[in-house]
Design an enzyme around this catalytic site. Structure first.
Site, short mmCIF file in Angstrom:
data_model
loop_
_atom_site.label_atom_id
_atom_site.label_comp_id
_atom_site.label_asym_id
_atom_site.label_seq_id
_atom_site.Cartn_x
_atom_site.Cartn_y
_atom_site.Cartn_z
N GLU A 282 8.27 3.25 16.95
CA GLU A 282 7.42 2.15 17.09
C GLU A 282 7.18 1.11 17.26
O GLU A 282 6.70 0.20 17.84
CB GLU A 282 5.85 2.77 15.91
CG GLU A 282 4.77 2.21 16.41
CD GLU A 282 3.57 3.11 14.91
OE1 GLU A 282 4.96 3.48 14.31
OE2 GLU A 282 2.84 3.05 15.38
N CYS A 299 3.30 4.45 4.65
CA CYS A 299 3.48 5.56 3.86
C CYS A 299 2.92 5.89 2.49
O CYS A 299 3.47 7.07 2.23
CB CYS A 299 5.29 5.65 3.04
SG CYS A 299 6.63 5.22 4.54
N LYS A 358 -0.85 11.01 -3.87
CA LYS A 358 -0.22 12.42 -2.68
C LYS A 358 -1.10 12.86 -2.58
O LYS A 358 -1.09 14.15 -1.45
CB LYS A 358 1.31 11.87 -3.03
CG LYS A 358 2.50 11.13 -2.62
CD LYS A 358 2.70 11.03 -1.39
CE LYS A 358 3.22 9.60 -0.77
NZ LYS A 358 3.13 10.16 0.26
N CYS A 503 8.06 3.23 -5.29
CA CYS A 503 7.78 4.71 -6.15
C CYS A 503 8.57 5.33 -7.16
O CYS A 503 7.99 5.85 -8.36
CB CYS A 503 8.27 5.66 -4.73
SG CYS A 503 7.86 5.28 -3.60
#
Ligand code: SF4
Ligand code: SF4
Ligand code: FES
Length: 574
Positions: A282, A299, A358, A503
Site C-alpha cells: 500500500e 495496527c 483490542k 505494545c
C-alpha cells in the site's frame, strides 16, 4: 553540580535542582508515593511522600521539593510515620473492605501501604459514599468506590494520550473521577488504551473481562476454540510465574494453551507478516501513484479511534490494513476454515493481546465478514496469566511446543512488532526487497529503535528516499499531526502506537512500574530477531503459501475483502 545533604544522619550527595525523592531513590532509600508519576510534573496532592527537614516547620513533600545544600532530612521520623499512617487511614475510611474479591488483591498500592504501616483496624470510620460502577465501555471497567483520587489516571489520559476522557468532578468529599457529563466511558472520547489502568494504584480501573465467555466456549462441545497470541505476549509473562523478567516462553505458552483446551494455537506474528505484505504494498502504491501521504500505520486501535474522534481530516492517511489481530481472525474464519472444512460459525476465535483497546476493536462492525465477527473474545496478558493459574498449569514443568501451522510460523520481523518502531522496521525490510529485488545486507535499522516518543529517519531504498517517523503516545502523535498540518512534507510513512514504548508496555500487560522489566521485554524481542533465520515477512514460507493458494497477491480483491477496512469520523462526548 553536586551538593551535600544529610539523610537519616548519613551524608549523601545530591544533584542541584533535583527533587528530594530523586536523590533518595538513587541512594536506595524508598519513600512511599501515591500521586507521583515518573517523568510527569509532580502535583504534591496526596502528601504520602512527606519527609521531615530540620528547621522547616511543616513536613514537606519529597516528590516536589528540590534538594538544598546542607539539608538534614529524616525519612522515617515518628512525625513522618504518623502523618503517612493518618493519610492511609483516611483513605481506608472510605474504601470498600473487599480486598479478597478485588482485581488488584496482592498488587494494590493501598493494600501494600496498609501492611507496611501496620494498619490492622479501621480507626477512622467515615461515611461511605455510594457509587455506580461504569461497565459501559468495551474495554475499561471503572469502580469509583475504589478510587483514592490520586489523579494518576487523569494525568496519563491528558498528558501522555491527549485524550482527557476523565477528570475530577464535584467538590470536597463528593469529588470523584468521571467521564464527560457523567455518561459512560462508551460514549466518551476514551480510546480504550488502558494506560489509566496501568497508572492506577488500586482496583478502581481494570479491563472488561472476557474470561467467562472464553470458558463458556471451551465448555461448548459445538465450538472449536482457537487462540492466537500477539508478538509481545511470550516475553511479558515470565515474571508472573517466578521466571526471569523478559524471558521468552513462547513454546511453553503454546503447550499451556493446549492443556487449557484450545484446539489450535496460532501466532499473531504470522499475521503481522501478512500486515507487512499488505501495508508495504500500500505504501509503495501510494508513493508511486501520487496517493495520500504520509501514510499512517493502522495496527493500533487506540490510535485509530483517536484519529476518528479528534483528527478525522487524517482518516485518509490511515493505512486501510486491518490490524494483525483482525487479519488473523479473518484468515482463520476463511482460509483456515475452508482448508479444514469447518463451518466458520462453529469457530470461536480468541486472541491474547497486550492491549485493552483490542477488546473494543474486535467489537467494531467493520471487523466482521458476512455478519461473522473476525474475533470473538480478547484476553489481555493479565487475563491469560489468570487463566493459566486457574487451570492449574505448571508452566515450570511442561515441555515447549510449536504453534499450529499454517498460521503459526512467523518471521522475526513479525515478532518485533511488539516494540515501538518494530512495525516500521519490518515494513522497511520488505519494502526494500519489493523495490530493489534484493535483501537488506543489515536487517537492523537502528534509526527506528529506541524508547524515545518520536524517532525520525530518512531511508534510502534504491533511488527512493523515504522519510519515516515512529511515535508512541498520542500526545506525541498529535504534535506530529500538527506539524504535517502546518506543511511538513518530508515524511512518507509514520508508525503510531498509543502506548508509550509500544505494545510491550500496553494497557493489558502485567502491571508494573519497574522500567527494568519493560526494558528486558524489549531486549528479548530484539534478541529473538538477532538469532532467527527468517528475518523479513516476505521470507515466511507460510506467507508465500497463503498468497499462492488463496489471496493471490498483496492488495488483491480477496486481500481487500478480508484484510482491509475503512474508518469514519466518530462523534463522542468530549
Ligand atoms: S483507557 Fe486511555 S483514553 Fe480511556 S480513560 Fe484510560 S487513559 Fe484515557
Ligand atoms: S481511578 Fe485509580 S488512578 Fe484514577 S484517581 Fe482513582 S485511584 Fe487514582
Ligand atoms: S507522592 Fe508526593 S505528594 Fe503524592
Amino acid at each position: 553540580m553536586n551538593i551535600n545533604i544529610e539523610v537519616n544522619n548519613k551524608l549523601i550527595q545530591a544533584k542541584k535542582g533535583e527533587t528530594i525523592l530523586t536523590a533518595l531513590n538513587r541512594e536506595g532509600i524508598h519513600v512511599p508515593t501515591l500521586c507521583y508519576m515518573k517523568d510527569l510534573m509532580p502535583t504534591g496532592a496526596c502528601r504520602m511522600c512527606v519527609v521531615e527537614v530540620e528547621k522547616k516547620p511543616n513536613l514537606i513533600t519529597a516528590c516536589s521539593y528540590p534538594v538544598e545544600e546542607g539539608m538534614k532530612i529524616k525519612t522515617n521520623s515518628p512525625r513522618v510515620v504518623h502523618s503517612r499512617k493518618t493519610i492511609i487511614e483516611l483513605l481506608l475510611s472510605n474504601h470498600p473492605d473487599d480486598c479478597l474479591y478485588c482485581e488488584r488483591n496482592g498488587n494494590c498500592e493501598l493494600q501494600k501501604l496498609s501492611e507496611q504501616y501496620n494498619i490492622r483496624e479501621r480507626r477512622i470510620s467515615g461515611k461511605k459514599n455510594k457509587y455506580r460502577v461504569d461497565q459501559s465501555s468495551a474495554s475499561i471497567f471503572r469502580d469509583p468506590a475504589k478510587c483514592i483520587l490520586c489523579g494518576r489516571c487523569i494525568r496519563v489520559c491528558e498528558e501522555i494520550e491527549k485524550v482527557t476522557a476523565i477528570d475530577f468532578v464535584g467538590r470536597g468529599s463528593k469529588t470523584i473521577i468521571n467521564s464527560a457529563f457523567n455518561k459512560g466511558l462508551n460514549v466518551s472520547s476514551c480510546v480504550n488504551c488502558g494506560q489509566c489502568i496501568m497508572a492506577c494504584p488500586t482496583g478502581a480501573l481494570h479491563e472488561i473481562s472476557h474470561i467467562d465467555r472464553v470458558e463458556a466456549a471451551l465448555n461448548n462441545p459445538e465450538k472449536m476454540v482457537v487462540i492466537q497470541h500477539a508478538p509481545s505476549i511470550s516475553v511479558s509473562i515470565a515474571e508472573e510465574f517466578g521466571l526471569k523478567p523478559g524471558a521468552d516462553i513462547n513454546g511453553v505458552m503454546n503447550a499451556a494453551l493446549r492443556k487449557i483446551g484450545f484446539s489450535k494455537v496460532f501466532d499473531t506474528s504470522f499475521s503481522a507478516d501478512l500486515t507487512i505484505m499488505e501495508e508495504s504494498s500500500e505504501l509503495i502504491h501510494r508513493i508511486t501513484n501520487n496517493g495520500v501521504l504520509p501514510m499512517f500505520t493502522s495496527c493500533c486501535p487506540g490510535w485509530i479511534k483517536y484519529v476518528e474522534e479528534f483528527r478525522p481530516e487524517f482518516i485518509k492517511n490511515l493505512s486501510t490494513c486491518k490490524s494483525p489481530q483482525q487479519m488473523l481472525g479473518a484468515v482463520i474464519k476463511s482460509y483456515y476454515a475452508e482448508q479444514e472444512k469447518i463451518n466458520p460459525e462453529n469457530i470461536f476465535s480468541v486472541s491474547i493481546m497486550p492491549c485493552t483497546a483490542k477488546k473494543f476493536e474486535c467489537s467494531r462492525e467493520e471487523m466482521t465478514n458476512n455478519g461473522i465477527a473476525d474475533i470473538d473474545a480478547v484476553l489481555t496478558t493479565r487475563e491469560l496469566v489468570k487463566l493459566i493459574k486457574a487451570y492449574g498449569i505448571d508452566i515450570n514443568n511442561i515441555e515447549p511446543e510449536l504453534a499450529d501451522n499454517p498460521l503459526g510460523t512467523r518471521s522475526s520481523a513479525g515478532k518485533i512488532f511488539g516494540n515501538t518502531g518494530g512495525v516500521m522496521e519490518a515494513a522497511l525490510r520488505t519494502a526494500y526487497f519489493k523495490l530493489t529485488g534484493e535483501e537488506l545486507i543489515n536487517y537492523k535499522i537502528d534509526a527506528v529503535r529506541g524508547e524515545e516518543s518520536r524517532k525520525e529517519a530518512k531511508i534510502q531504498i534504491g533511488k527512493l528516499e523515504i522519510g519515516v517517523a515512529v511515535v508512541s503516545g498520542l500526545a506525541a502523535a498529535d504534535k506530529l499531526l500538527t506539524e504535517i498540518e502546518n506543511g511538513r512534507k518530508d515524511i512518507h510513512f509514520i508508525e503510531v502506537m498509543t502506548c508509550p514504548g509500544g505494545c510491550i508496555a500496553g494497557g493489558g500487560q502485567p502491571i508494573t512500574h519497574d522500567v527494568k522489566r519493560i526494558k528486558s521485554r524489549i531486549k528479548s524481542l530484539y534478541d529473538i530477531d538477532k538469532t532467527d533465520s527468517i528475518k523479513a515477512s516476505h521470507q515466511n514460507p507460510y506467507i508465500k503459501e497463503i498468497y499462492e493458494n488463496y489471496l493471490g497477491e498483496p492488495l488483491s480483491h480477496k486481500s481487500h475483502e478480508l484484510l482491509h477496512t475503512h474508518y469514519s469520523k466518530r462523534d463522542v462526548l468530549k
